[in-house]
Structure formats: C-alpha cells, structure tokens
Design a protein around this motif. Structure first.
Motif, PDB file in Angstrom:
ATOM      1  N   VAL A  85       0.839  -1.202   0.000  1.00 47.78           N
ATOM      2  CA  VAL A  85       0.000   0.000   0.000  1.00 47.78           C
ATOM      3  C   VAL A  85       0.876   1.255   0.000  1.00 47.78           C
ATOM      4  CG1 VAL A  85      -1.688   1.334   1.326  1.00 47.78           C
ATOM      5  CG2 VAL A  85      -1.945  -1.153   1.124  1.00 47.78           C
ATOM      6  N   ALA A  86       1.902   1.262   0.842  1.00 46.42           N
ATOM      7  CA  ALA A  86       2.769   2.441   0.952  1.00 46.42           C
ATOM      8  C   ALA A  86       3.506   2.711  -0.357  1.00 46.42           C
ATOM      9  CB  ALA A  86       3.767   2.248   2.098  1.00 46.42           C
ATOM     10  N   ARG A  87       3.980   1.659  -1.017  1.00 41.84           N
ATOM     11  CA  ARG A  87       4.687   1.858  -2.285  1.00 41.84           C
ATOM     12  C   ARG A  87       3.735   2.343  -3.371  1.00 41.84           C
ATOM     13  NH1 ARG A  87       9.934  -1.452  -3.878  1.00 41.84           N
ATOM     14  NH2 ARG A  87       9.662   0.095  -5.521  1.00 41.84           N
ATOM     15  N   THR A  88       2.509   1.857  -3.368  1.00 44.30           N
ATOM     16  CA  THR A  88       1.529   2.331  -4.354  1.00 44.30           C
ATOM     17  C   THR A  88       1.301   3.828  -4.204  1.00 44.30           C
ATOM     18  OG1 THR A  88       0.422   0.180  -4.439  1.00 44.30           O
ATOM     19  CG2 THR A  88      -0.849   2.091  -5.169  1.00 44.30           C
ATOM     20  N   LEU A  99      12.923   4.289  -0.045  1.00 44.72           N
ATOM     21  CA  LEU A  99      12.821   4.735   1.339  1.00 44.72           C
ATOM     22  C   LEU A  99      11.505   4.274   1.949  1.00 44.72           C
ATOM     23  CD1 LEU A  99      13.570   6.337   3.857  1.00 44.72           C
ATOM     24  CD2 LEU A  99      12.825   8.428   2.679  1.00 44.72           C
ATOM     25  N   THR A 100      10.425   4.414   1.207  1.00 44.98           N
ATOM     26  CA  THR A 100       9.112   3.989   1.688  1.00 44.98           C
ATOM     27  C   THR A 100       9.115   2.504   2.029  1.00 44.98           C
ATOM     28  OG1 THR A 100       8.072   5.660   0.280  1.00 44.98           O
ATOM     29  CG2 THR A 100       6.660   3.903   1.111  1.00 44.98           C
ATOM     30  N   GLU A 101       9.680   1.712   1.128  1.00 46.91           N
ATOM     31  CA  GLU A 101       9.702   0.264   1.348  1.00 46.91           C
ATOM     32  C   GLU A 101      10.552  -0.105   2.559  1.00 46.91           C
ATOM     33  OE1 GLU A 101      10.261  -3.811  -1.243  1.00 46.91           O
ATOM     34  OE2 GLU A 101      11.425  -2.034  -1.818  1.00 46.91           O
ATOM     35  N   ALA A 102      11.684   0.530   2.726  1.00 46.12           N
ATOM     36  CA  ALA A 102      12.546   0.220   3.867  1.00 46.12           C
ATOM     37  C   ALA A 102      11.832   0.513   5.189  1.00 46.12           C
ATOM     38  CB  ALA A 102      13.844   1.018   3.774  1.00 46.12           C
ATOM     39  N   ILE A 103      11.158   1.656   5.267  1.00 45.48           N
ATOM     40  CA  ILE A 103      10.426   1.994   6.491  1.00 45.48           C
ATOM     41  C   ILE A 103       9.323   0.980   6.745  1.00 45.48           C
ATOM     42  CG2 ILE A 103       8.914   3.706   7.571  1.00 45.48           C
ATOM     43  CD1 ILE A 103      10.460   5.856   5.954  1.00 45.48           C
ATOM     44  N   ALA A 104       8.563   0.658   5.706  1.00 48.47           N
ATOM     45  CA  ALA A 104       7.446  -0.272   5.871  1.00 48.47           C
ATOM     46  C   ALA A 104       7.928  -1.658   6.296  1.00 48.47           C
ATOM     47  CB  ALA A 104       6.644  -0.361   4.570  1.00 48.47           C
ATOM     48  N   MET A 105       9.014  -2.130   5.693  1.00 47.91           N
ATOM     49  CA  MET A 105       9.528  -3.454   6.042  1.00 47.91           C
ATOM     50  C   MET A 105       9.985  -3.515   7.505  1.00 47.91           C
ATOM     51  SD  MET A 105       9.378  -5.739   3.637  1.00 47.91           S
ATOM     52  CE  MET A 105       9.408  -6.037   1.864  1.00 47.91           C
ATOM     53  N   GLY A 106      10.439  -2.388   8.043  1.00 51.91           N
ATOM     54  CA  GLY A 106      10.968  -2.396   9.404  1.00 51.91           C
ATOM     55  C   GLY A 106      10.020  -1.908  10.470  1.00 51.91           C
ATOM     56  N   HIS A 107       8.816  -1.474  10.094  1.00 51.81           N
ATOM     57  CA  HIS A 107       7.995  -0.729  11.055  1.00 51.81           C
ATOM     58  C   HIS A 107       7.521  -1.556  12.240  1.00 51.81           C
ATOM     59  CE1 HIS A 107       4.398  -2.470   9.118  1.00 51.81           C
ATOM     60  NE2 HIS A 107       3.693  -1.997  10.127  1.00 51.81           N
ATOM     61  N   ARG A 168       4.606  12.922  13.806  1.00 51.50           N
ATOM     62  CA  ARG A 168       4.655  12.527  12.404  1.00 51.50           C
ATOM     63  C   ARG A 168       6.091  12.273  11.957  1.00 51.50           C
ATOM     64  NH1 ARG A 168       0.504  13.690   8.887  1.00 51.50           N
ATOM     65  NH2 ARG A 168       1.957  14.374   7.268  1.00 51.50           N
ATOM     66  N   PRO A 169       6.281  11.361  11.023  1.00 48.13           N
ATOM     67  CA  PRO A 169       7.620  11.168  10.445  1.00 48.13           C
ATOM     68  C   PRO A 169       8.102  12.441   9.771  1.00 48.13           C
ATOM     69  CG  PRO A 169       6.135   9.373   9.849  1.00 48.13           C
ATOM     70  CD  PRO A 169       5.290  10.433  10.469  1.00 48.13           C
ATOM     71  N   GLN A 170       9.409  12.571   9.652  1.00 47.01           N
ATOM     72  CA  GLN A 170      10.000  13.780   9.080  1.00 47.01           C
ATOM     73  C   GLN A 170      10.108  13.734   7.558  1.00 47.01           C
ATOM     74  OE1 GLN A 170      11.008  16.689  10.975  1.00 47.01           O
ATOM     75  NE2 GLN A 170       9.516  15.540  12.202  1.00 47.01           N
ATOM     76  N   THR A 171       9.741  12.614   6.954  1.00 47.74           N
ATOM     77  CA  THR A 171       9.725  12.523   5.490  1.00 47.74           C
ATOM     78  C   THR A 171       8.317  12.181   5.027  1.00 47.74           C
ATOM     79  OG1 THR A 171      10.238  10.147   5.452  1.00 47.74           O
ATOM     80  CG2 THR A 171      12.106  11.696   5.474  1.00 47.74           C
ATOM     81  N   LEU A 172       7.993  12.564   3.799  1.00 45.61           N
ATOM     82  CA  LEU A 172       6.686  12.194   3.249  1.00 45.61           C
ATOM     83  C   LEU A 172       6.610  10.689   3.015  1.00 45.61           C
ATOM     84  CD1 LEU A 172       5.770  15.047   0.738  1.00 45.61           C
ATOM     85  CD2 LEU A 172       5.388  14.881   3.201  1.00 45.61           C
ATOM     86  N   GLU A 173       7.741  10.066   2.773  1.00 46.20           N
ATOM     87  CA  GLU A 173       7.758   8.616   2.623  1.00 46.20           C
ATOM     88  C   GLU A 173       7.345   7.945   3.930  1.00 46.20           C
ATOM     89  OE1 GLU A 173      10.311  10.356  -0.544  1.00 46.20           O
ATOM     90  OE2 GLU A 173      10.105  10.702   1.615  1.00 46.20           O
ATOM     91  N   GLY A 174       7.807   8.481   5.050  1.00 47.39           N
ATOM     92  CA  GLY A 174       7.362   7.960   6.345  1.00 47.39           C
ATOM     93  C   GLY A 174       5.880   8.178   6.560  1.00 47.39           C
ATOM     94  N   CYS A 175       5.369   9.304   6.081  1.00 42.76           N
ATOM     95  CA  CYS A 175       3.935   9.581   6.189  1.00 42.76           C
ATOM     96  C   CYS A 175       3.119   8.596   5.353  1.00 42.76           C
ATOM     97  CB  CYS A 175       3.638  11.013   5.762  1.00 42.76           C
ATOM     98  SG  CYS A 175       4.322  12.276   6.867  1.00 42.76           S
ATOM     99  N   CYS A 176       3.659   8.176   4.209  1.00 45.44           N
ATOM    100  CA  CYS A 176       2.989   7.142   3.406  1.00 45.44           C
ATOM    101  C   CYS A 176       2.821   5.863   4.212  1.00 45.44           C
ATOM    102  CB  CYS A 176       3.794   6.841   2.144  1.00 45.44           C
ATOM    103  SG  CYS A 176       3.762   8.121   0.880  1.00 45.44           S
ATOM    104  N   VAL A 177       3.870   5.464   4.927  1.00 42.11           N
ATOM    105  CA  VAL A 177       3.807   4.243   5.732  1.00 42.11           C
ATOM    106  C   VAL A 177       2.821   4.419   6.885  1.00 42.11           C
ATOM    107  CG1 VAL A 177       5.123   2.637   7.166  1.00 42.11           C
ATOM    108  CG2 VAL A 177       6.149   3.593   5.089  1.00 42.11           C
TER     109      VAL A 177
END
Length: 335
Positions: A85-88, A99-107, A168-177
């Motif tokens: 979902v986050a990568r989409t 970056l999005t995938e790395a955060i999601a895989m580790g969350h 909130r995360p400091q990146t928009l990629e973190g916000c996606c996750v």
C-alpha cells in the motif's frame, strides 16, 4: 558512472521536489563507504529483509492468537501488505519508493508475541512502559547483528519509530507508511474477523460501506485513491476528510467489536499470563537468558534486557519457553 550514481541521477530527474533523495540522506550513525550497485535506502531495505527480526515476524500474531487456518494474517503478512500500500501511494506521488519500502519493512520489527495483548502486558510491567514502535527502532539500532544494530540511515529509523503515534515522520515517505499501516490493518482485520466468524459482512457500518465500498478490494482502492488525490503536488501526505472520517468510523467499530477481545477473552488472558510469567521469571533469573541479553543487562539493567528478550520471541517460542520453565515434563510409565 556506477549503477548507484545512475539511480541517484534518475531520482533527481523523476521524483517530486518533496521526495527525499537517497543522495541527500542525513546518513548513518557509523559512516560506511558507498555501494556501487545500490542507493543508501536500497541498502537499508536489504539489511532489514535479511535480518533475524524480520524472519521472526512470520511467527507473531496480528489479531488472531494461534488461528486455525492458513489464511489469517501474521505480523509478516501484515508488513508485506503495508509495504504494498505504501509503495503504491509513494509511486503515485513520485516519492522515493525505496525509502518507503525500507520503512514499511521495518515498522513492526519490535512487536511482541501475541500481538497487542503481549504489548499491553509488557507496557504494564516495564518501568516507563513499552511501545512497539520505539522497540522497532531499538531493534534496528541496538539489538540486531550481534548488538551492533543494522546501522540504517536516519530517515528510515525516523520513519520506523513514528509510523504510529502522535509525532509525524520527518519525510513524506514515512507519512505514506503511517497511513498505509492504518489502511492495511483496518481492512485486513475486517477480512480475518469475517473469516473467523467474529463478524459478518452485514455487521459493518452501512454508511462506511456506501462511502468506501462493499468489498475488501473496493475499500482499499477508495482509501488509497483518496490519499493520492488529497496529496498530489503538496508537501504533505493525507487522506480526504470525508474518507478519513469513514476510516475512523470503521476503526471505532473494530475496537468495539474485535479489538476489545470479548470474543477471545480466555485466549487473551492466557497470552497475557505467559508474558507476565516469562518477565517475572527472567527478572529473578537473568542468568538464564542468552549471552547477548546478559550483556544488555550488564550495560542497561536487567529489566531492559528482559524486555528485549521477551519482546523478540515468537508466539510459539514464548509458549515453548513457558512450558519448559513452568510445566513438569510428562514421563511415560508414571501413575
């Protein structure tokens, strides 16, 4: 030009001005030389996927404790759904997918056995409380790789810690996750609850279904598309207010009907009792923990080490350890 340099050049030319470029990372706690093949965020993703904590997610509860069936989500399958979902969302918004995938895989690497039942039990027993999002960051910074941590970039560690909670995360990629986690768990928990007979499809709030869709796929699609519409071309990632309100209505419904666990009170109490017994035992007998946790006890105190050890366990390992410590073995021929 190396492959990494070519990938970095592609990021600069194709990603949104609001994306986090891998060449602009704030870096790692321990500097390392650049890789010729992979960007910094790709390396983080790979380090997470190959770590022991990621593999253990397959043995940790999502909602149903020891479900009888092959199709219920585990913490690992939840992680994979969040990642998808986050990568989409990131791809649609031209953000950094790696970056999005790395955060999601580790969350969720720091999640306890028995899901939120285990988390709640540890939270009550550990001084200062326990939050799986904070423990997930500790896993990648301290516990993995023989106590050296995975040495991930700052952006990935920030996204992991703040994938939930008020900060909130400091990146928009973190916000996606952050949003993908909610979208995924609400929808797949509905799916598993219907499969398990805890809910019927007709029990779901009618207004939410009219707005979001009647099926799992329709609801997922509606929520993802709403995030993209609301966020495209903006320095923020959010969901349209009307769709967000219905997501929150579904979440409230799930807390009332599923997450409160009245339907599985006996199993929840058993799981809580196992966690409490293990924590109590190892607090009194820290020398019985593996050496890596004894070293943590020496550096940071027994309670910190016990918390790390119990939190890392899979459901099955926690049960087997409880049986070994507290249940006398059965001997043939006695009685």
């Amino acid at each position: 030009m190396t492959i990494r340099e070519r990938l970095e050049q592609q990021e600069r030319s194709t990603l949104s001005p609001y994306a986090k470029l891998s060449c602009e990372t704030k870096g790692r706690e321990k500097p390392i030389s650049a890789d010729d093949m992979r960007t910094e965020f790709q390396r983080d993703r790979d380090r997470i996927v190959h770590c022991k904590s990621f593999r253990r997610l397959k043995g940790k509860t999502q909602v149903f404790i020891s479900p009888q069936g092959d199709h219920y989500r585990t913490r690992l399958t939840h992680t994979l759904e969040v990642t998808q979902v986050a990568r989409t969302i990131a791809r649609a918004l031209q953000l950094n997918e790696d970056l999005t995938e790395a955060i999601a895989m580790g969350h969720d690497l720091g999640h306890t056995p028995f899901g939120h039942v285990g988390e709640d039990a540890l939270d009550r027993m550990i001084e200062g409380g326990f939050q799986h999002r904070v423990q997930s960051r500790r896993v990648v910074e301290v516990l993995e790789h023989g106590g050296e941590g995975l040495n991930l970039t700052w952006e990935v560690r920030d996204g992991i810690e703040h994938h939930s909670g008020k900060v909130r995360p400091q990146t928009l990629e973190g916000c996606c996750v952050h949003l993908a986690d909610r979208i995924a768990y609400i929808n797949h928990d509905i799916d598993d609850s219907i499969r398990g007979g805890v809910l019927r499809a007709e029990d779901l709030p009618a207004r939410s279904l009219r707005t979001l869709g009647q099926t799992h796929g329709q609801r997922m699609g509606t929520m993802i598309a709403s995030v993209v519409r609301q966020s495209e071309g903006k320095p923020d990632v959010a969901m349209e207010p009307a769709i967000w309100d219905e997501l929150m209505a579904l979440r409230e419904f799930m807390f009332e009907r599923v997450y409160s666990r009245d339907w599985a009170a006996n199993e929840s109490e058993k799981a809580k009792y196992i966690i409490e017994a293990l924590v109590g035992y190892y607090m009194e007998n820290p020398a019985q923990m593996p050496n890596e946790y004894l070293e943590i006890a020496y550096r940071e105190g027994t309670q910190r080490a016990v918390c790390d050890y119990v939190a890392c366990m899979t459901d099955a390992f926690a049960v087997k350890t409880f049986q070994r410590l507290f249940i006398p073995p059965f001997f043939d021929g006695i009685g």
